[in-house]
Design an enzyme around this catalytic site. Sequence first.
Site, PDB file in Angstrom:
ATOM      1  N   GLY A   1      65.848   8.093  32.921  1.00 40.69           N
ATOM      2  CA  GLY A   1      66.274   7.602  34.581  1.00 40.69           C
ATOM      3  C   GLY A   1      65.012   6.782  34.458  1.00 40.69           C
ATOM      4  O   GLY A   1      63.609   7.831  34.437  1.00 40.69           O
TER       5      GLY A   1
ATOM      6  N   LYS B   1      63.885   8.363  37.342  1.00 43.47           N
ATOM      7  CA  LYS B   1      63.584   8.823  37.763  1.00 43.47           C
ATOM      8  C   LYS B   1      62.446  10.193  37.977  1.00 43.47           C
ATOM      9  O   LYS B   1      61.606  10.856  38.436  1.00 43.47           O
ATOM     10  CB  LYS B   1      64.708   9.990  38.734  1.00 43.47           C
ATOM     11  CG  LYS B   1      65.037  10.896  38.946  1.00 43.47           C
ATOM     12  CD  LYS B   1      64.179  11.132  40.251  1.00 43.47           C
ATOM     13  CE  LYS B   1      65.343  12.342  41.160  1.00 43.47           C
ATOM     14  NZ  LYS B   1      64.883  14.105  39.968  1.00 43.47           N
ATOM     15  N   ASP B   2      62.947  10.579  36.116  1.00 44.97           N
ATOM     16  CA  ASP B   2      62.520  11.459  35.567  1.00 44.97           C
ATOM     17  C   ASP B   2      61.101  10.636  34.685  1.00 44.97           C
ATOM     18  O   ASP B   2      61.123  10.328  33.571  1.00 44.97           O
ATOM     19  CB  ASP B   2      63.000  12.041  34.484  1.00 44.97           C
ATOM     20  CG  ASP B   2      63.873  12.760  35.145  1.00 44.97           C
ATOM     21  OD1 ASP B   2      63.528  13.957  35.089  1.00 44.97           O
ATOM     22  OD2 ASP B   2      64.947  12.203  35.587  1.00 44.97           O
TER      23      ASP B   2
ATOM     24  N   VAL C   1      67.985   6.178  41.038  1.00 38.76           N
ATOM     25  CA  VAL C   1      69.476   5.871  41.913  1.00 38.76           C
ATOM     26  C   VAL C   1      69.218   6.684  43.298  1.00 38.76           C
ATOM     27  O   VAL C   1      69.373   8.193  43.582  1.00 38.76           O
ATOM     28  CB  VAL C   1      70.880   5.888  41.025  1.00 38.76           C
ATOM     29  CG1 VAL C   1      72.042   5.586  42.692  1.00 38.76           C
ATOM     30  CG2 VAL C   1      71.286   5.073  40.243  1.00 38.76           C
TER      31      VAL C   1
ATOM     32  N   GLY D   1      73.476   8.358  39.844  1.00 42.23           N
ATOM     33  CA  GLY D   1      72.261   8.335  38.921  1.00 42.23           C
ATOM     34  C   GLY D   1      72.688   8.026  37.371  1.00 42.23           C
ATOM     35  O   GLY D   1      72.025   7.297  36.345  1.00 42.23           O
ATOM     36  N   HIS D   2      73.094   9.501  37.072  1.00 40.18           N
ATOM     37  CA  HIS D   2      73.269   9.119  35.370  1.00 40.18           C
ATOM     38  C   HIS D   2      74.731   8.352  35.322  1.00 40.18           C
ATOM     39  O   HIS D   2      74.357   7.801  33.878  1.00 40.18           O
ATOM     40  CB  HIS D   2      74.308  10.917  35.694  1.00 40.18           C
ATOM     41  CG  HIS D   2      73.879  12.385  36.005  1.00 40.18           C
ATOM     42  ND1 HIS D   2      74.035  12.991  36.753  1.00 40.18           N
ATOM     43  CD2 HIS D   2      72.287  12.656  35.098  1.00 40.18           C
ATOM     44  CE1 HIS D   2      72.741  13.897  36.657  1.00 40.18           C
ATOM     45  NE2 HIS D   2      72.303  13.941  35.679  1.00 40.18           N
TER      46      HIS D   2
ATOM     47  N   ARG E   1      69.702  19.321  41.336  1.00 42.40           N
ATOM     48  CA  ARG E   1      69.426  20.132  42.191  1.00 42.40           C
ATOM     49  C   ARG E   1      69.638  20.137  43.032  1.00 42.40           C
ATOM     50  O   ARG E   1      69.343  20.825  44.589  1.00 42.40           O
ATOM     51  CB  ARG E   1      67.567  19.750  41.476  1.00 42.40           C
ATOM     52  CG  ARG E   1      67.626  21.398  40.551  1.00 42.40           C
ATOM     53  CD  ARG E   1      66.694  21.336  39.831  1.00 42.40           C
ATOM     54  NE  ARG E   1      66.137  21.863  38.985  1.00 42.40           N
ATOM     55  CZ  ARG E   1      65.523  21.159  37.350  1.00 42.40           C
ATOM     56  NH1 ARG E   1      65.481  19.945  37.737  1.00 42.40           N
ATOM     57  NH2 ARG E   1      65.662  21.929  36.273  1.00 42.40           N
TER      58      ARG E   1
ATOM     59  N   LEU F   1      77.075  15.897  37.410  1.00 42.68           N
ATOM     60  CA  LEU F   1      77.258  14.276  36.556  1.00 42.68           C
ATOM     61  C   LEU F   1      76.965  13.456  38.723  1.00 42.68           C
ATOM     62  O   LEU F   1      77.678  14.440  39.628  1.00 42.68           O
ATOM     63  CB  LEU F   1      77.559  13.693  35.888  1.00 42.68           C
ATOM     64  CG  LEU F   1      78.039  14.003  34.846  1.00 42.68           C
ATOM     65  CD1 LEU F   1      78.992  12.857  34.178  1.00 42.68           C
ATOM     66  CD2 LEU F   1      76.918  13.794  34.700  1.00 42.68           C
TER      67      LEU F   1
ATOM     68  N   GLN G   1      59.156  11.889  31.642  1.00 47.15           N
ATOM     69  CA  GLN G   1      59.909  11.837  31.042  1.00 47.15           C
ATOM     70  C   GLN G   1      59.871  10.802  30.075  1.00 47.15           C
ATOM     71  O   GLN G   1      60.136  11.176  28.888  1.00 47.15           O
ATOM     72  CB  GLN G   1      60.858  13.000  31.382  1.00 47.15           C
ATOM     73  CG  GLN G   1      62.236  12.932  29.974  1.00 47.15           C
ATOM     74  CD  GLN G   1      63.226  13.123  31.357  1.00 47.15           C
ATOM     75  OE1 GLN G   1      63.259  15.206  30.973  1.00 47.15           O
ATOM     76  NE2 GLN G   1      64.338  12.420  31.524  1.00 47.15           N
TER      77      GLN G   1
END
Length: 290
Positions: free
Chosen positions: A147, A149-150, A176, A36-37, A187, A33, A153
């Site tokens: 998020g 971010k993905d 974030v 962002g999470h 990653r 984590l 998805q």
Amino acid sequence: MKLVRTISDIRERVATTRAAGHTVGLVPTMGFLHEGHLSLVDRCRELSDYVVMSIYVNPLQFAPNEDLESYPRDLEHDLAAAEQRGVDLVFTPDDRELYPGKLTVAVTPRRLNDRLCGLGRPTHFEGVLTVVAKLFGIVQPDVAVFGQKDFQQAVLIERMVADLDLPVRVDVAPTVRESDGIAMSSRNAYLTKEQRARALSLSRGLADAAAAFRAGERDAARLRSAILQTIEAADGVDVEYVEIVSAHELEPAETAGEDTVAAVAARVGSTRLIDNVRLAHPDPGLAKLL
Ligand code: AMP
């Protein structure tokens, strides 16, 4: 904070919570984590009374040549971070709990998989949608937070919920970033210091495009070139795609507008990174760079 590992235990906890009149929110993650999470936890808390986080590295969404084995894991740290952020329950099933036998049925996207990340990772979103559908079936949340971010998805999950009439509200929270603009990602832990400096070119490229958009540039080809130029100037970044697409249909845009997203995927060394920005509405971390 409760920690449960089995489907029957989480069903029982959620049933008790619901019986007490509380709404339930879900934040699915693969752990390791970061902020962002945890921002998704904050958002989930705004939208629901009881916040469930799942931590599960889902083998179904990794192709055989991908980083399932080396994917970073640190459950002890994750549990401390989740508890500190006010998560009520963490669900960490093992593979046998979620996939006790061969799957006969999976959730496969019929559309929107033949572009962006779906091109380089053709089975990835089937794995994601299947595990998210399972988590929705297990937790039965009122709301689930993902998020931006993905981005692809999030779009596919929204479509799954709409097409299959799943009784859950999907909320998408902004990306974030670290203070220099790099999008937070589990990653990023793979990157050496030097690679991280190169990886910065992704968010810089997106910031350049957002700045050009703000200054009045609407030509998608020119916005795309601006991003490519910035990324290519950082040696050693292997671009998979740079696309300017519509936010809901993921169609390549000719002219950028209110609803246009610039999205990139690239490899730095063997680490695959993605990032994106809504050009007309950059997330706060990227807007700071403009
Ligand atoms: P992951 O653990 O990478 O599967 O991500 C779990 C959830 O966190 C997904 O909904 C991601 O989109 C979201 N997420 C990952 N990184 C970020 C970030 N930097 N900002 C906001 N959300 C994120």
